[in-house]
Structures are given as C-alpha cells and as structure tokens.
Design a protein around this motif. Structure first.
Motif, mmCIF file in Angstrom:
data_model
loop_
_atom_site.group_PDB
_atom_site.id
_atom_site.type_symbol
_atom_site.label_atom_id
_atom_site.label_comp_id
_atom_site.label_asym_id
_atom_site.label_seq_id
_atom_site.Cartn_x
_atom_site.Cartn_y
_atom_site.Cartn_z
ATOM 1 N N LEU A 34 5.952 -0.059 5.074
ATOM 2 C CA LEU A 34 5.120 -0.917 4.225
ATOM 3 C C LEU A 34 5.691 -2.318 4.159
ATOM 4 O O LEU A 34 6.909 -2.487 4.154
ATOM 5 C CB LEU A 34 5.045 -0.321 2.820
ATOM 6 C CG LEU A 34 4.455 1.094 2.784
ATOM 7 C CD1 LEU A 34 4.788 1.772 1.477
ATOM 8 C CD2 LEU A 34 2.964 1.053 3.007
ATOM 9 N N GLY A 55 12.209 4.603 2.430
ATOM 10 C CA GLY A 55 12.486 3.779 1.254
ATOM 11 C C GLY A 55 13.923 3.320 1.156
ATOM 12 O O GLY A 55 14.291 2.621 0.219
ATOM 13 N N SER A 71 10.064 -2.040 -3.046
ATOM 14 C CA SER A 71 10.385 -0.636 -3.288
ATOM 15 C C SER A 71 9.106 0.180 -3.109
ATOM 16 O O SER A 71 8.005 -0.365 -3.041
ATOM 17 C CB SER A 71 10.964 -0.438 -4.693
ATOM 18 O OG SER A 71 10.021 -0.802 -5.684
ATOM 19 N N ARG A 72 9.278 1.499 -3.051
ATOM 20 C CA ARG A 72 8.121 2.372 -2.889
ATOM 21 C C ARG A 72 8.309 3.616 -3.724
ATOM 22 O O ARG A 72 9.450 4.087 -3.925
ATOM 23 C CB ARG A 72 7.901 2.725 -1.413
ATOM 24 C CG ARG A 72 9.029 3.485 -0.771
ATOM 25 C CD ARG A 72 8.824 3.581 0.741
ATOM 26 N NE ARG A 72 7.670 4.394 1.077
ATOM 27 C CZ ARG A 72 7.059 4.372 2.269
ATOM 28 N NH1 ARG A 72 7.497 3.564 3.220
ATOM 29 N NH2 ARG A 72 6.024 5.153 2.499
ATOM 30 N N ASN A 74 6.827 7.255 -3.424
ATOM 31 C CA ASN A 74 6.003 8.136 -2.598
ATOM 32 C C ASN A 74 5.162 9.098 -3.442
ATOM 33 O O ASN A 74 4.118 9.564 -2.993
ATOM 34 C CB ASN A 74 6.883 8.914 -1.620
ATOM 35 C CG ASN A 74 7.376 8.036 -0.486
ATOM 36 O OD1 ASN A 74 7.017 6.857 -0.385
ATOM 37 N ND2 ASN A 74 8.211 8.584 0.372
ATOM 38 N N ASN A 77 2.136 6.954 -4.219
ATOM 39 C CA ASN A 77 1.519 6.255 -3.085
ATOM 40 C C ASN A 77 1.450 4.745 -3.325
ATOM 41 O O ASN A 77 0.447 4.090 -3.004
ATOM 42 C CB ASN A 77 0.112 6.786 -2.815
ATOM 43 C CG ASN A 77 0.128 8.125 -2.091
ATOM 44 O OD1 ASN A 77 1.176 8.773 -2.005
ATOM 45 N ND2 ASN A 77 -1.007 8.549 -1.596
ATOM 46 N N THR A 78 2.512 4.204 -3.873
ATOM 47 C CA THR A 78 2.505 2.807 -4.282
ATOM 48 C C THR A 78 3.738 2.076 -3.744
ATOM 49 O O THR A 78 4.853 2.616 -3.778
ATOM 50 C CB THR A 78 2.473 2.693 -5.814
ATOM 51 O OG1 THR A 78 1.310 3.359 -6.305
ATOM 52 C CG2 THR A 78 2.416 1.236 -6.259
ATOM 53 N N VAL A 79 3.511 0.873 -3.278
ATOM 54 C CA VAL A 79 4.597 -0.027 -2.885
ATOM 55 C C VAL A 79 4.600 -1.196 -3.864
ATOM 56 O O VAL A 79 3.536 -1.653 -4.296
ATOM 57 C CB VAL A 79 4.442 -0.509 -1.431
ATOM 58 C CG1 VAL A 79 3.127 -1.229 -1.199
ATOM 59 C CG2 VAL A 79 5.620 -1.383 -1.003
ATOM 60 N N CYS A 96 -0.403 -6.801 0.921
ATOM 61 C CA CYS A 96 0.372 -5.626 1.288
ATOM 62 C C CYS A 96 -0.196 -5.065 2.591
ATOM 63 O O CYS A 96 -1.373 -5.269 2.910
ATOM 64 C CB CYS A 96 0.356 -4.576 0.182
ATOM 65 S SG CYS A 96 -1.288 -4.032 -0.343
#
Length: 128
Positions: A34, A55, A71-72, A74, A77-79, A96
C-alpha cells in the motif's frame, strides 16, 4: 472490483497533525502493498510513502521522512498516513494506492505504474 476510499482530508495550521485513513475493499487486503502519493498545486503527482504486505517494512520519500508515518491494520482493511509537523508545502491532494507487486517484506519501486488500484484523492491544506 477493488475500491479504495479515503476519508475527507482537512485543513490544518503549520506544525499541526492530521491522519488520513483509506479503506480497501474487493481484494484480499493482506496481499497488497500500500502506498500514498500526493499532487501539489501545479505539480505532478509524486510518491510519498509505502508499506509492505506484512506491515513491517515502510518506505518514505525524503521530504516526509521523520514527519509522516504509514501503517496498516489488516483486520480493518485500512491503511493510514499519520502526518505530523505539517508544512505549507505539504498542501496537496493525497491518494492511497494498492499494488500487486512487492512481497511480505519488500516494497514496490516508487513509480505510479507499480500500483494497480487508486483511491479518489483527498485534499489536505496546510496554512502558514
């Protein structure tokens, strides 16, 4: 269909902070590297930061290193892009993006062509 949706950006004074989340749907999130890109007024879109599938491995362009953190999550489902010590020159539309390239512990190269899916862009304005 893969979708990336970034929340609305915002306006902040120089020295302030802002966090941009971007939710990715329609794809196994953990299989994507990402990234965040940005386009300042009158300029080309440029690379800002990226994070590996695991990550664990981040990467930053020099102009944001030490001020921005990618950062992410999992599970969500978000960055995220945490932006601190913002400067007026950080004013831009932020995008993004998700890439099929890269591995658990490597980052795709910094070019736009490495990224397969893009969010709609969100405006960030930093006033002096």
């Amino acid at each position: 269909q893969v979708q990336l949706v970034a929340s609305v950006g915002g306006m902040v004074q120089a020295g302030g902070s802002l966090r941009l989340p971007c939710v990715v749907s329609g794809r196994t999130f953990s299989r994507s590297a990402l990234g965040w890109f940005r386009r300042a007024p009158g300029k080309e879109r440029e690379y800002g930061a990226a994070i590996s599938r695991s990550g664990v491995i981040p990467d930053y362009v020099d102009s944001v290193k030490g001020r921005f953190t990618i950062s992410r999550d999992n599970a969500k489902n978000t960055v995220y892009l945490q932006m601190d010590s913002l400067k007026p020159e950080d004013t831009a539309v932020y995008y993004c993006a998700a890439a099929n390239a890269g591995t658990l512990y490597t980052i795709p190269t910094r070019g736009e062509l490495e990224y397969d899916y893009w969010g709609q862009g969100t405006q960030v304005t930093v006033s002096s």
